[in-house]
Design a protein around this motif. Structure first.
Motif, PDB file in Angstrom:
ATOM      1  N   VAL A  25     -28.150  -0.765  72.895  1.00  0.00           N
ATOM      2  CA  VAL A  25     -27.481  -0.797  74.508  1.00  0.00           C
ATOM      3  C   VAL A  25     -27.670  -2.031  75.115  1.00  0.00           C
ATOM      4  O   VAL A  25     -28.925  -1.960  75.633  1.00  0.00           O
ATOM      5  CB  VAL A  25     -27.643   0.422  74.755  1.00  0.00           C
ATOM      6  CG1 VAL A  25     -26.698   1.055  76.609  1.00  0.00           C
ATOM      7  CG2 VAL A  25     -26.855   1.762  73.553  1.00  0.00           C
ATOM      8  N   ILE A  26     -26.999  -2.623  75.784  1.00  0.00           N
ATOM      9  CA  ILE A  26     -27.123  -3.763  76.914  1.00  0.00           C
ATOM     10  C   ILE A  26     -25.365  -3.581  77.734  1.00  0.00           C
ATOM     11  O   ILE A  26     -24.379  -3.434  77.542  1.00  0.00           O
ATOM     12  CB  ILE A  26     -26.968  -4.897  76.231  1.00  0.00           C
ATOM     13  CG1 ILE A  26     -27.355  -5.596  75.075  1.00  0.00           C
ATOM     14  CG2 ILE A  26     -26.449  -6.068  77.379  1.00  0.00           C
ATOM     15  CD1 ILE A  26     -27.317  -7.318  74.512  1.00  0.00           C
ATOM     16  N   PRO A  27     -25.954  -2.640  79.031  1.00  0.00           N
ATOM     17  CA  PRO A  27     -25.292  -2.319  79.849  1.00  0.00           C
ATOM     18  C   PRO A  27     -24.320  -2.998  80.121  1.00  0.00           C
ATOM     19  O   PRO A  27     -24.646  -4.202  80.215  1.00  0.00           O
ATOM     20  CB  PRO A  27     -25.828  -1.742  81.692  1.00  0.00           C
ATOM     21  CG  PRO A  27     -27.279  -1.426  80.334  1.00  0.00           C
ATOM     22  CD  PRO A  27     -27.024  -2.521  78.847  1.00  0.00           C
ATOM     23  N   TYR A  28     -23.153  -2.589  80.671  1.00  0.00           N
ATOM     24  CA  TYR A  28     -22.066  -4.077  79.909  1.00  0.00           C
ATOM     25  C   TYR A  28     -21.666  -4.397  78.896  1.00  0.00           C
ATOM     26  O   TYR A  28     -20.464  -5.850  79.651  1.00  0.00           O
ATOM     27  CB  TYR A  28     -21.999  -3.586  81.835  1.00  0.00           C
ATOM     28  CG  TYR A  28     -22.410  -2.902  82.426  1.00  0.00           C
ATOM     29  CD1 TYR A  28     -21.366  -2.135  83.688  1.00  0.00           C
ATOM     30  CD2 TYR A  28     -23.215  -3.266  83.619  1.00  0.00           C
ATOM     31  CE1 TYR A  28     -21.587  -1.504  84.032  1.00  0.00           C
ATOM     32  CE2 TYR A  28     -24.020  -2.537  84.184  1.00  0.00           C
ATOM     33  CZ  TYR A  28     -22.885  -1.357  85.116  1.00  0.00           C
ATOM     34  OH  TYR A  28     -23.461  -0.511  85.821  1.00  0.00           O
ATOM     35  N   SER A  29     -22.517  -4.507  78.257  1.00  0.00           N
ATOM     36  CA  SER A  29     -21.980  -5.491  77.068  1.00  0.00           C
ATOM     37  C   SER A  29     -22.133  -5.184  75.752  1.00  0.00           C
ATOM     38  O   SER A  29     -20.777  -5.178  75.070  1.00  0.00           O
ATOM     39  CB  SER A  29     -23.218  -7.221  77.285  1.00  0.00           C
ATOM     40  OG  SER A  29     -23.159  -7.263  78.467  1.00  0.00           O
ATOM     41  N   LEU A  30     -22.489  -4.247  75.052  1.00  0.00           N
ATOM     42  CA  LEU A  30     -22.192  -3.993  73.825  1.00  0.00           C
ATOM     43  C   LEU A  30     -23.303  -2.175  73.722  1.00  0.00           C
ATOM     44  O   LEU A  30     -23.381  -2.076  74.701  1.00  0.00           O
ATOM     45  CB  LEU A  30     -23.608  -4.905  73.406  1.00  0.00           C
ATOM     46  CG  LEU A  30     -24.094  -4.454  72.059  1.00  0.00           C
ATOM     47  CD1 LEU A  30     -22.380  -4.687  70.863  1.00  0.00           C
ATOM     48  CD2 LEU A  30     -25.496  -5.694  71.233  1.00  0.00           C
TER      49      LEU A  30
END
Length: 102
Positions: A25-30
């Motif tokens: 999980v990459i906040p706001y991206s993936l």
């Protein structure tokens, strides 16, 4: 990361469950996870899981969502592209719009 996830959905009066592992999980991206969709002829093994990624990017001052599925499941059939009636897209839109309103 490697948290477990579980999806339940009803289709034609039957409840179906899928499970897997949240990989990244990459906040706001993936958001990326592996998922097992059980079938009578399919054993629950890591090589039978497929990966799904939800990727957000900015394009022309708007947010673009790409949903990418990868896997080598036997007899897997590529679904036709889905439109705004897809329940996952509806839920994502609601979350996105509610976070913008705050």
């Amino acid at each position: 990361m490697n948290s477990t996830i579980k999806f339940s959905t009803e289709w034609e009066g039957k409840l179906y469950e899928q499970w897997g592992i949240l990989k990244e999980v990459i906040p706001y991206s993936l958001v990326k996870y592996s998922l097992f969709a059980p079938r009578p002829d399919l054993e629950d093994k890591p090589e039978k899981y497929f990966m799904t990624s939800y990727v957000l990017t900015t394009v022309d001052n708007a947010t673009k969502l790409d949903i990418i599925q990868e896997g080598n499941r036997p007899n897997a059939i590529q679904e036709a592209p889905q439109d705004e009636t897809n329940p996952i897209l509806i839920a994502l839109k609601e979350v996105a719009e509610s976070s913008v309103e705050k």
